[in-house]
Design an enzyme around this catalytic site. Structure first.
Site, PDB file in Angstrom:
ATOM      1  N   LYS A  78     -47.062  20.413  10.935  1.00  0.00           N
ATOM      2  CA  LYS A  78     -46.632  19.821   9.778  1.00  0.00           C
ATOM      3  C   LYS A  78     -47.533  18.758   9.225  1.00  0.00           C
ATOM      4  O   LYS A  78     -47.697  18.520   8.222  1.00  0.00           O
ATOM      5  CB  LYS A  78     -44.997  19.817   9.916  1.00  0.00           C
TER       6      LYS A  78
ATOM      7  N   LYS B   9     -47.500  34.054  12.331  1.00  0.00           N
ATOM      8  CA  LYS B   9     -46.417  34.516  12.239  1.00  0.00           C
ATOM      9  C   LYS B   9     -45.999  34.796  10.473  1.00  0.00           C
ATOM     10  O   LYS B   9     -46.460  33.967   9.788  1.00  0.00           O
ATOM     11  CB  LYS B   9     -45.416  33.738  13.018  1.00  0.00           C
TER      12      LYS B   9
ATOM     13  N   LYS C 286     -42.295  31.598   5.510  1.00  0.00           N
ATOM     14  CA  LYS C 286     -42.117  30.891   4.064  1.00  0.00           C
ATOM     15  C   LYS C 286     -43.330  30.308   3.480  1.00  0.00           C
ATOM     16  O   LYS C 286     -43.317  30.302   2.298  1.00  0.00           O
ATOM     17  CB  LYS C 286     -40.940  30.457   4.057  1.00  0.00           C
TER      18      LYS C 286
HETATM   19  P1  TYM Z   1     -36.512  28.375  10.986  1.00  0.00           P
HETATM   20  O1  TYM Z   1     -35.622  28.163   9.829  1.00  0.00           O
HETATM   21  O2  TYM Z   1     -38.148  28.200  10.698  1.00  0.00           O
HETATM   22  O3  TYM Z   1     -36.374  30.053  11.710  1.00  0.00           O
HETATM   23  C1  TYM Z   1     -34.968  30.449  11.822  1.00  0.00           C
HETATM   24  C2  TYM Z   1     -35.114  31.375  12.973  1.00  0.00           C
HETATM   25  O4  TYM Z   1     -36.038  32.357  12.752  1.00  0.00           O
HETATM   26  C3  TYM Z   1     -37.045  32.716  13.701  1.00  0.00           C
HETATM   27  N1  TYM Z   1     -38.337  33.239  13.272  1.00  0.00           N
HETATM   28  C4  TYM Z   1     -39.183  34.108  13.539  1.00  0.00           C
HETATM   29  N2  TYM Z   1     -38.736  35.082  14.530  1.00  0.00           N
HETATM   30  C5  TYM Z   1     -39.658  36.109  14.472  1.00  0.00           C
HETATM   31  N3  TYM Z   1     -40.702  36.067  13.539  1.00  0.00           N
HETATM   32  C6  TYM Z   1     -41.057  35.444  12.847  1.00  0.00           C
HETATM   33  N4  TYM Z   1     -42.190  35.451  12.019  1.00  0.00           N
HETATM   34  C7  TYM Z   1     -40.187  34.176  12.605  1.00  0.00           C
HETATM   35  N5  TYM Z   1     -40.090  33.089  11.678  1.00  0.00           N
HETATM   36  C8  TYM Z   1     -38.928  32.482  12.014  1.00  0.00           C
HETATM   37  C9  TYM Z   1     -37.306  31.374  14.145  1.00  0.00           C
HETATM   38  O5  TYM Z   1     -37.785  31.246  15.754  1.00  0.00           O
HETATM   39  C10 TYM Z   1     -35.796  30.878  14.276  1.00  0.00           C
HETATM   40  O6  TYM Z   1     -34.955  31.209  15.260  1.00  0.00           O
HETATM   41  N6  TYM Z   1     -35.626  24.159  13.584  1.00  0.00           N
HETATM   42  C11 TYM Z   1     -35.184  25.460  13.077  1.00  0.00           C
HETATM   43  C12 TYM Z   1     -33.883  25.319  12.770  1.00  0.00           C
HETATM   44  C13 TYM Z   1     -32.688  24.859  13.476  1.00  0.00           C
HETATM   45  C14 TYM Z   1     -32.139  24.944  14.775  1.00  0.00           C
HETATM   46  C15 TYM Z   1     -31.235  23.993  15.208  1.00  0.00           C
HETATM   47  C16 TYM Z   1     -32.217  26.300  15.272  1.00  0.00           C
HETATM   48  C17 TYM Z   1     -32.309  23.424  13.214  1.00  0.00           C
HETATM   49  N7  TYM Z   1     -31.392  22.977  14.078  1.00  0.00           N
HETATM   50  C18 TYM Z   1     -30.519  24.289  16.205  1.00  0.00           C
HETATM   51  C19 TYM Z   1     -31.575  26.334  16.516  1.00  0.00           C
HETATM   52  C20 TYM Z   1     -30.574  25.350  17.049  1.00  0.00           C
HETATM   53  C21 TYM Z   1     -36.155  26.225  12.253  1.00  0.00           C
HETATM   54  O7  TYM Z   1     -36.795  25.683  11.501  1.00  0.00           O
HETATM   55  O8  TYM Z   1     -35.959  27.557  12.263  1.00  0.00           O
END
Ligand code: TYM
Length: 332
Positions: A112, A195, A198
């Protein structure tokens, strides 16, 4: 029962198919068996600039999509991170327990930072993983179900839990990473090397859960495919077709092998037409339910407020224990 916890950022107008198939489907399955905590990490969302009205809207959309996708608020605890102040409070303590070099090694931050440039990247973006560790450790979960891209952050939570425990005495549960099998990673439809995300280069590679049927069908039909004509699963040689096959398999519950047999001798176009139908049929009720929930935001806000109260019971108990152990004075 043992506990699990997870969250998805409210940083887009809708969750996408990767969030749904890679995470939400798994959460819904796990909530049957675990005491589940699902939350919306809005504190994480502001590590990059957000329009305030958009953020409020996106937080509600995310909550509505959790519920529409199957999160059961009678069973699971659903809440918004900023409504539970203990997250930010524990994050501070953990910031002071994390090495600068250790935080600098987080690969998502490095990505990032490259995208935004060193000056535009906030300090919040740097300590983002430590806030995530606080999210996790506050609830003493046994497991954290996430996609592969979040593994490093959950591993940091294991390291910091162990460090705190050995310095101050048994306090935190050391959580397990629950990662879905490889097929649950969904790739960009236009660039199957990346992957689905967004922040994708072009929206054509993305399927959002709020997209109308027509848009979904069009994106699947114009997905990039591979050289040759054969429909088989091979991530290296056929990343485009393999991605479509795994989406198909996850949506229908049929194995990739079964699908490959079914499409023997058929053309890419056949697969795409059938997949477009399967995905639109599957997503339609989820979209409609989410829109229905968003029609009455006060009811949604009430549900979230209730979830926050429940979450605070657990979170405040953990934080009180931490404060006591590190030597802060008791209140009153
Ligand atoms: P985030 O918001 O980027 O993604 C949410 C969840 O979706 C999964 N994911 C995917 N899985 C498969 N294929 C894809 N293309 C794909 N894109 C996203 C991610 O692996 C995730 O499980 N930092 C975290 C949010 C967070 C969090 C936490 C998660 C904040 N605190 C505590 C677990 C526990 C995030 O940005 O996920």
């Amino acid at each position: 029962p043992q506990r699990i916890l997870s969250g998805m950022q409210p940083s887009a107008d809708s969750l996408h198919l990767g969030n749904y198939l890679g995470a939400l489907v798994n959460w819904v399955r796990l909530q049957e068996q675990y005491d589940a905590y699902f939350f919306i990490p809005d504190l994480h969302a502001i590590t990059v600039p957000q329009d305030p009205e958009d953020l409020r809207k996106r937080t509600r959309v995310t909550a509505a999509q959790y519920i529409a996708g199957g999160v059961d608020t009678d069973r699971a605890t659903l809440f918004v991170q900023s409504q539970v102040p203990e997250h930010a409070q524990l994050a501070w303590v953990l910031n002071c327990l994390t090495g600068f070099g250790e935080a600098s090694r987080m690969t998502q931050f490095k990505d990032k930072q490259q995208r935004f440039g060193a000056d535009a990247a906030s300090v919040g973006l740097f300590t983002y993983p430590i806030l995530q560790v606080a999210d996790i450790l506050l609830y003493q979960p046994h497991g954290v179900p996430v996609g592969e891209d979040q593994r490093q952050h959950v591993e940091l939570s294991r390291d910091l839990a162990k460090r705190f425990n050995s310095r101050y005495g048994e306090t935190f549960t050391v959580p397990e990473v629950f990662i879905q099998k490889d097929s649950a990673k969904i790739y960009d439809l236009q660039n199957p090397a990346a992957k689905m995300s967004k922040s994708a280069a072009s929206p054509a590679g993305l399927i959002n859960l709020l997209d109308p049927d027509k848009v979904i069908a069009k994106r699947i039909k114009s997905a990039v495919t591979d050289d040759g004509t054969e429909i088989r699963f091979d991530r290296e040689a056929k990343p485009g077709i393999s991605n479509l096959l795994s989406i198909y398999s996850l949506i229908t519950g049929r194995s990739v092998d079964t699908l490959v047999k079914e499409y023997e001798g058929k053309m890419y176009g056949h697969l795409k037409v059938d997949l477009a139908e399967a995905v639109t049929e599957h997503i339609r009720p989820i979209r409609e339910r989410a829109l229905e929930l968003l029609d009455d935001p006060s009811e949604l806000d009430r549900l979230l407020a209730h979830g926050a109260l429940k979450a605070r019971e657990t979170a405040s108990a953990t934080l009180a224990d931490v404060y006591e152990k590190i030597g802060f004075l008791p209140l009153g």
